[in-house]
Each structure stands twice: as C-alpha cells, then as structure tokens.
Scaffold this active site. Structure first.
Site, PDB file in Angstrom:
ATOM      1  N   LYS A 193      90.394   0.969  30.520  1.00 40.56           N
ATOM      2  CA  LYS A 193      90.927   1.849  29.457  1.00 40.56           C
ATOM      3  C   LYS A 193      90.031   1.802  28.225  1.00 40.56           C
ATOM      4  CE  LYS A 193      92.427  -1.568  26.533  1.00 40.56           C
ATOM      5  NZ  LYS A 193      91.858  -1.854  25.216  1.00 40.56           N
ATOM      6  N   ASP A 225      98.790  -4.804  27.262  1.00 39.62           N
ATOM      7  CA  ASP A 225      98.036  -3.682  27.835  1.00 39.62           C
ATOM      8  C   ASP A 225      98.356  -3.442  29.313  1.00 39.62           C
ATOM      9  OD1 ASP A 225      96.721  -3.301  25.445  1.00 39.62           O
ATOM     10  OD2 ASP A 225      94.868  -4.281  26.080  1.00 39.62           O
TER      11      ASP A 225
HETATM   12  O1  C5P Z   1      99.811  -9.237  24.852  1.00 37.24           O
HETATM   13  P1  C5P Z   1      98.509  -9.931  24.997  1.00 37.24           P
HETATM   14  O2  C5P Z   1      98.636 -11.231  25.762  1.00 37.24           O
HETATM   15  O3  C5P Z   1      97.438  -9.069  25.544  1.00 37.24           O
HETATM   16  O4  C5P Z   1      98.064 -10.326  23.530  1.00 37.24           O
HETATM   17  C1  C5P Z   1      97.001 -11.219  23.275  1.00 37.24           C
HETATM   18  C2  C5P Z   1      97.006 -11.600  21.799  1.00 37.24           C
HETATM   19  O5  C5P Z   1      96.657 -10.449  21.011  1.00 37.24           O
HETATM   20  C3  C5P Z   1      98.362 -12.026  21.261  1.00 37.24           C
HETATM   21  O6  C5P Z   1      98.542 -13.405  21.448  1.00 37.24           O
HETATM   22  C4  C5P Z   1      98.243 -11.662  19.791  1.00 37.24           C
HETATM   23  O7  C5P Z   1      97.511 -12.630  19.085  1.00 37.24           O
HETATM   24  C5  C5P Z   1      97.403 -10.407  19.812  1.00 37.24           C
HETATM   25  N1  C5P Z   1      98.220  -9.158  19.797  1.00 37.24           N
HETATM   26  C6  C5P Z   1      98.877  -8.797  18.638  1.00 37.24           C
HETATM   27  N2  C5P Z   1      99.606  -7.638  18.613  1.00 37.24           N
HETATM   28  C7  C5P Z   1      99.676  -6.831  19.699  1.00 37.24           C
HETATM   29  C8  C5P Z   1      98.995  -7.173  20.884  1.00 37.24           C
HETATM   30  C9  C5P Z   1      98.266  -8.356  20.906  1.00 37.24           C
HETATM   31  O8  C5P Z   1      98.833  -9.502  17.630  1.00 37.24           O
HETATM   32  N3  C5P Z   1     100.385  -5.706  19.636  1.00 37.24           N
END
Ligand code: C5P
Length: 300
Positions: free
Chosen positions: A13, A140
């Site tokens: 993506k 994602d």
């Molecule tokens: O959801 P995911 O595991 O991909 O997120 C990884 C990190 O990215 C989270 O621990 C956070 O620090 C940050 N994040 C965030 N806000 C989001 C998505 C991700 O702060 N909407």
C-alpha cells in the site's frame, strides 16, 4: 473436504493522505488515512504441518523474522485460538514487497496468512470476523485484506471503501535500514504539539474518484513526513532526485523510510525508477501501478 494447500496473493500500500491527530490516551493517534493498494505483491502459501513454522523466499528474505514475532504467525495463532484449534501450519511467504517500512509488507503477510488459514482450516470466518482479527494484529492489516482504496479512521483500522477512477503510476524508492514507526509518531508529537483533528481532504478524494494524476499529485500529503525527515534527513535527497527526474509529486510513504513518487504514465515511472536507481540515494526503486485488489485466494 478441506484443501491441502492454499495460496493467497496480497498487495502493498501507499498512503495518499496521512492526516494525524494528537496522541490518544492509549498511545495511538487518530488518523484520516487514505490508503491505496499498489501492485507489488507477496504470495502466502499455507500447508498442514506438525507445528507452526514460517519460511520465506525473495530478494529481501534474509530480513524477515521466521519466528512467532512474524505477524503472519500471529495471524494464524489468533484465528486458531478463536476456533479452539492448534495452528499446525507451514506458512511460506514469497516476498516481492520490499522489506522497508512504509509499504505494509508485514501487514500484507498477516492478512494473507489469515485468509489462507481460514480457507485451509475451513473455519468459515465472515468478513467482519476477519477484519476484527486484522485490527487486533495491527492498524494497517485490515486494509491489506480489502485492498483497492479506502479511508481508514480511528487508528486506521475502520475502513470506508473509496472509488478510484483510473490507473495511477508510482515509483517506490527503498531506503537502506528501517525507521521505527513508534519513534516517528513520537517525533510527530514533538514537532506538532497542537495537532488538529485529522480529516480527509475532499480534493484528494475527488482526484482519486476521477483518476486525475495531476490533481492527485497536488493533494498528496503525509503529516508524518516532517518527522521521518527529521529522523532521517537523507530522505530529502531521495525525494529531490525523484522530483528532478520528472515525478509529479514525491512523498514519504506512511512512517517511512520508503518514499513514493507519483508519475504521469508508465513511461515516466520507468524513467523516474531508473534515475532513482542511478542517483545512489536509495537501495532500490520499483515502478508499479494502483489500485490493486486486496488479499485473494489463488488456489485451493
Ligand atoms: O498498529 P501498529 O502495530 O501497526 O502500530 C505500530 C505503532 O505505531 C504503535 O505502537 C504506535 O506507536 C504507532 N501508531 C500510532 N497511531 C496509529 C497507528 C500506529 O501512534 N494510528
């Protein structure tokens, strides 16, 4: 009869708009995240095995974790746990999505493994149940399952499908080494103490709907770009090299360090990719198109 092996193809993506709000009490950030799936794919094949194991092939395979920290393993474990079965499966990932932050390659493998295991085990999960597991795996991952184009709200996991009226041509420049997503969000917080609530830009949604590359180029934005550039100043050279080679627009993809270049047509994309490769400002450059379908079962 349940199948003996299932193969799923799943796309990478790009974020055409990443509007980021202030940090929430749970540490995540509310987003208006306009996802677009691109035609670089990983292929995930699952086969019954004595225990959960992962193998990987492809140019960047050496960088992929083969233990249970791999999001594809977590996907199989979560689906199995919800159905009271053991995740006895061999997951093979044929990796063509560059292993570099910003293209959701790990999320793609998780969505692919989930869909493949559902078919292999005959668990018959509904789309809503699959999306729910995807959201638990990562912000994602739901988009990797559905593909196409979508607006992600909440932390990016609540999806509204978007119309796309044409084919867009992109080049992705793959940087050496990674950038930690949490670190990029922390840098965003430091640089943007009073971030407004996130919102999708109507002009960008119009550009997607009409398939107008110039209009899309004029509206691409990523609120994490300044933070990614602050942590990795050399990305500015990559962005400049792509723009100098004729890209309509250049931006950091997601939290980086991958950079994305929107081009007028396929020929321009090939020129930009060649110029980026020759520039020495990135590890590799790949030309591709969007949109692309989400995770799709190829065989069973
Ligand atoms: O959801 P995911 O595991 O991909 O997120 C990884 C990190 O990215 C989270 O621990 C956070 O620090 C940050 N994040 C965030 N806000 C989001 C998505 C991700 O702060 N909407």
């Amino acid at each position: 009869m349940t199948p003996r092996t299932v193969t799923v193809r799943v796309p990478a993506k790009v974020n055409t708009q990443l509007s980021v709000g202030p940090a929430r009490p749970d540490g995540f950030h509310d987003l208006a995240n306009v996802f677009l799936a691109v035609a670089l794919h990983d292929t995930v094949t699952v086969t019954p095995a004595d225990d959960l194991r992962i193998t990987c092939t492809g140019p960047d395979a050496a960088q992929v974790p083969l233990d249970r920290t791999n999001l594809a393993a977590r996907a199989a474990e979560l689906l199995a746990a919800r159905h009271g079965i053991e995740p006895r499966v061999h997951i093979h990932i044929d990796k063509d999505i560059p292993v570099a932050g910003g293209m959701a390659g790990g999320s793609a493998d998780a969505a692919g493994a989930l869909l493949a295991c559902d078919a292999l085990w005959g668990t018959g999960a509904s789309q809503v149940q699959l999306l729910d597991i995807c959201a638990e795996l990562g912000s994602d991952v739901p988009f990797s399952l559905v593909g196409g184009a979508a607006l992600g709200t909440g932390r990016g996991e609540k999806l509204t499908p978007l119309e796309v009226g044409g084919t867009f041509h992109w080049v992705f420049a793959v940087a050496d080494g990674g950038l930690s997503t949490p670190a990029v969000y922390r840098e965003f917080d430091r640089l943007t103490p009073d971030a407004p609530e996130p919102a999708a830009a109507p002009a960008l949604l119009d550009a997607l709907r009409t398939g107008d590359a110039k209009a899309l180029a004029a509206t691409l934005t990523n609120d994490l770009q300044a933070a990614a550039l602050s942590l990795r100043p050399s990305l500015a050279e990559t962005l400049a090299a792509g723009t100098a080679a004729g890209a309509l627009a250049a931006l950091v993809s997601g939290s980086g360090p991958t950079t994305a270049f929107l081009c007028a047509d396929a020929e321009a994309a090939h020129q930009v990719a060649a110029a980026l490769t020759a520039s020495g400002t990135c590890r590799a450059a790949r030309a591709t198109t969007s949109p692309a379908p989400g995770a799709t079962v190829l065989t069973d």
